[in-house]
Design a protein around this motif. Structure first.
Motif, mmCIF file in Angstrom:
data_model
loop_
_atom_site.group_PDB
_atom_site.id
_atom_site.type_symbol
_atom_site.label_atom_id
_atom_site.label_comp_id
_atom_site.label_asym_id
_atom_site.label_seq_id
_atom_site.Cartn_x
_atom_site.Cartn_y
_atom_site.Cartn_z
ATOM 1 N N ASP A 113 0.813 -1.212 0.000
ATOM 2 C CA ASP A 113 0.000 0.000 0.000
ATOM 3 C C ASP A 113 0.847 1.262 0.000
ATOM 4 N N ILE A 114 2.163 1.127 -0.221
ATOM 5 C CA ILE A 114 3.082 2.268 -0.228
ATOM 6 C C ILE A 114 3.756 2.334 -1.597
ATOM 7 N N PRO A 115 3.350 3.291 -2.453
ATOM 8 C CA PRO A 115 3.920 3.360 -3.803
ATOM 9 C C PRO A 115 5.204 4.186 -3.854
ATOM 10 N N SER A 116 5.914 4.034 -4.933
ATOM 11 C CA SER A 116 7.041 4.902 -5.261
ATOM 12 C C SER A 116 7.068 5.061 -6.774
ATOM 13 N N ILE A 117 7.603 6.176 -7.237
ATOM 14 C CA ILE A 117 7.677 6.465 -8.675
ATOM 15 C C ILE A 117 9.134 6.392 -9.113
ATOM 16 N N HIS A 118 9.377 5.659 -10.193
ATOM 17 C CA HIS A 118 10.720 5.495 -10.750
ATOM 18 C C HIS A 118 10.641 5.901 -12.220
ATOM 19 N N THR A 119 11.434 6.857 -12.621
ATOM 20 C CA THR A 119 11.328 7.336 -14.001
ATOM 21 C C THR A 119 12.616 7.998 -14.454
ATOM 22 N N GLY A 120 12.830 7.964 -15.757
ATOM 23 C CA GLY A 120 13.840 8.811 -16.348
ATOM 24 C C GLY A 120 13.252 10.178 -16.655
ATOM 25 N N VAL A 121 14.076 11.217 -16.622
ATOM 26 C CA VAL A 121 13.648 12.577 -16.945
ATOM 27 C C VAL A 121 14.628 13.141 -17.964
ATOM 28 N N GLU A 122 14.095 13.593 -19.095
ATOM 29 C CA GLU A 122 14.952 14.146 -20.140
ATOM 30 C C GLU A 122 15.143 15.642 -19.924
ATOM 31 N N LEU A 123 16.390 16.069 -19.827
ATOM 32 C CA LEU A 123 16.716 17.479 -19.653
ATOM 33 C C LEU A 123 16.636 18.201 -20.998
ATOM 34 N N PRO A 124 16.553 19.537 -20.990
ATOM 35 C CA PRO A 124 16.550 20.273 -22.255
ATOM 36 C C PRO A 124 17.770 19.981 -23.129
ATOM 37 N N SER A 125 18.872 19.576 -22.505
ATOM 38 C CA SER A 125 20.092 19.255 -23.252
ATOM 39 C C SER A 125 19.991 17.920 -23.985
ATOM 40 N N ASP A 165 20.070 15.043 -22.256
ATOM 41 C CA ASP A 165 20.530 14.048 -21.289
ATOM 42 C C ASP A 165 19.339 13.507 -20.504
ATOM 43 N N VAL A 166 19.410 12.239 -20.133
ATOM 44 C CA VAL A 166 18.348 11.610 -19.349
ATOM 45 C C VAL A 166 18.912 11.227 -17.987
ATOM 46 N N ILE A 167 18.247 11.672 -16.924
ATOM 47 C CA ILE A 167 18.645 11.338 -15.568
ATOM 48 C C ILE A 167 17.578 10.439 -14.941
ATOM 49 N N ARG A 168 17.889 9.854 -13.796
ATOM 50 C CA ARG A 168 16.972 8.957 -13.099
ATOM 51 C C ARG A 168 16.390 9.659 -11.881
ATOM 52 N N LEU A 169 15.084 9.476 -11.655
ATOM 53 C CA LEU A 169 14.410 10.052 -10.497
ATOM 54 C C LEU A 169 13.673 8.961 -9.735
ATOM 55 N N TYR A 170 13.872 8.926 -8.417
ATOM 56 C CA TYR A 170 13.092 8.087 -7.511
ATOM 57 C C TYR A 170 12.286 9.017 -6.609
ATOM 58 N N ALA A 171 10.970 8.854 -6.601
ATOM 59 C CA ALA A 171 10.092 9.621 -5.718
ATOM 60 C C ALA A 171 9.562 8.684 -4.648
ATOM 61 N N LEU A 172 9.802 9.014 -3.370
ATOM 62 C CA LEU A 172 9.521 8.098 -2.264
ATOM 63 C C LEU A 172 8.699 8.771 -1.173
ATOM 64 N N HIS A 173 7.917 7.955 -0.470
ATOM 65 C CA HIS A 173 7.195 8.400 0.733
ATOM 66 C C HIS A 173 6.929 7.180 1.605
ATOM 67 N N PRO A 174 7.969 6.670 2.273
ATOM 68 C CA PRO A 174 7.792 5.463 3.086
ATOM 69 C C PRO A 174 6.986 5.738 4.354
ATOM 70 N N ARG A 175 6.476 4.682 4.948
ATOM 71 C CA ARG A 175 5.665 4.791 6.161
ATOM 72 C C ARG A 175 6.547 5.160 7.354
ATOM 73 N N PRO A 176 6.106 6.094 8.203
ATOM 74 C CA PRO A 176 6.940 6.522 9.335
ATOM 75 C C PRO A 176 6.824 5.572 10.520
ATOM 76 N N PRO A 177 7.857 5.537 11.365
ATOM 77 C CA PRO A 177 7.733 4.837 12.641
ATOM 78 C C PRO A 177 6.991 5.720 13.634
ATOM 79 N N ALA A 178 5.751 5.371 13.926
ATOM 80 C CA ALA A 178 4.925 6.205 14.807
ATOM 81 C C ALA A 178 3.716 5.389 15.237
ATOM 82 N N PRO A 179 3.135 5.711 16.388
ATOM 83 C CA PRO A 179 1.924 5.006 16.822
ATOM 84 C C PRO A 179 0.819 5.132 15.781
ATOM 85 N N GLY A 180 0.165 4.022 15.471
ATOM 86 C CA GLY A 180 -0.888 4.023 14.469
ATOM 87 C C GLY A 180 -0.384 3.865 13.051
#
Length: 354
Positions: A183-195, A197-212
């Motif tokens: 139930d915890i997604p992440s986005i993995h993608t290449g991004v093309e710059l105006p030049s 060049d293609v770079i790699r991007l990881y977008a993350l939001h893991p679950r925190p250690p917390a009550p509940g």
């Protein structure tokens, strides 16, 4: 009576300072890593007041307070301006190789989408990453951003872990992955710059250690280290961005940087604390951007609040592989790589207990 009180308080601050040194993942231990600045300031006040008490409590309070302060400063000093910067500043004239990224944890229940859109319009980033965004937020963001940010990856969820990526630049082979928990997604993608060049991007939001949420930090740690391991095994130009539900100076985040070889553009520049927007005395850096050695930093700052409990963060990074040798890349030793592998394996095998 004040002497014993300040002595006991100083001792408790020292215990809270030493607890995170235990390699245990219980939430109530790991959460002690967050308020290091606040504990350091409290230690100063307690040590000063304890010094006015009669012995032996004055000695207890003063020694425990100063030891607490020394340990906390050791952890937070790299995220102040007195420390050498880790990511080199960009040189002028590199616009085709630069990329501006805006990250915003929107707070699902927040309804001030127009304020966030105004910030996006004002700064015109190449990439907009939102976290905690559900179907309602997708409707607002689609209407406002799709004409000018036509490339997108959308994961609307009502569990506080939805995420959306809108881009002016071409996204290469974007994927949504569920790395550790289903139930915890992440986005993995290449991004093309105006030049081009293609770079790699990881977008993350893991679950925190917390009550509940999670009784342990295991699943957060495993997700971060799994991405770090993937970067180590495929060291292409990479950005990692998102609300990591961890602070920059934590054991896990520092291990992630050593395993992956990623750099923190905040080191030597400031903390850039993004949470909690409502409480100035309880703020720490939860939203992060890490870069591989191929990048320099043109600008980075927190933006004004827009109704969320997080401030947005904005950064402009320039792809300059020719300057990679100017950076001192962190490296993990064999024991740390083994620690990362064991954490990942345990996170995959165990079910979460909340």
């Amino acid at each position: 009576m004040l002497g014993p009180f300040f002595g006991l308080l100083a001792t408790l601050l020292l215990v809270a300072t030493l607890l995170p040194r235990l390699h245990l993942k219980w939430w109530w231990i790991r959460v002690c890593e967050f308020p290091r600045l606040q504990i350091a300031l409290m230690a100063v006040v307690v040590a000063l007041l304890a010094s006015l008490a009669a012995p032996p409590w004055s000695w207890v309070g003063l020694s425990a307070g100063l030891l607490t302060l020394a340990i906390q400063v050791h952890y937070i000093l790299p995220w102040t301006r007195v420390w050498p910067i880790q990511v080199k500043p960009a040189q002028p004239g590199q616009a085709p190789r630069c990329l501006t990224l805006l990250i915003a944890n929107v707070l699902t229940s927040n309804r001030h989408a127009d304020t966030l859109v105004s910030l996006i319009r004002r700064h015109e980033p190449d990439l907009v990453l939102t976290l905690e965004s559900d179907d309602w937020w997708q409707q607002q963001l689609d209407a406002a951003l799709e004409p000018d940010w036509p490339e997108s990856v959308k994961v609307p969820l009502d569990n506080l872990y939805g995420m959306h990526l809108y881009s002016r630049r071409r996204l290469a082979s974007p994927q949504v992955k569920w790395l550790i928990q289903d139930d915890i997604p992440s986005i993995h993608t290449g991004v093309e710059l105006p030049s081009g060049d293609v770079i790699r991007l990881y977008a993350l939001h893991p679950r925190p250690p917390a009550p509940g949420e999670s009784e342990e930090s295991l699943w957060r740690d495993a997700e971060l280290l799994l991405v770090g391991k993937a970067i180590h095994e495929n060291p292409v130009p990479t950005l990692v961005a998102g609300d990591l539900n961890d602070v920059a100076w934590s054991r896990t985040t520092r291990l992630f940087c050593r395993v992956s070889g990623m750099l923190d553009p905040r080191r030597g520049r400031g903390m850039f604390s993004t949470f909690h927007a409502d409480y100035p005395v309880l703020r720490w850096p939860l939203d992060h951007i890490f870069v591989s050695e191929h990048f320099t930093l043109k600008a980075m700052r927190c933006l004004p609040r827009f109704g969320s409990d997080h401030f947005p963060i904005l950064a402009t990074l320039c792809y300059r592989p020719s300057r990679a040798d100017e950076h001192e890349t962190p490296e993990a030793d064999g024991e740390e790589h083994q620690d990362a592998r064991e954490t990942i394996q345990e996170g995959r095998e165990r079910e979460q207990e909340t």
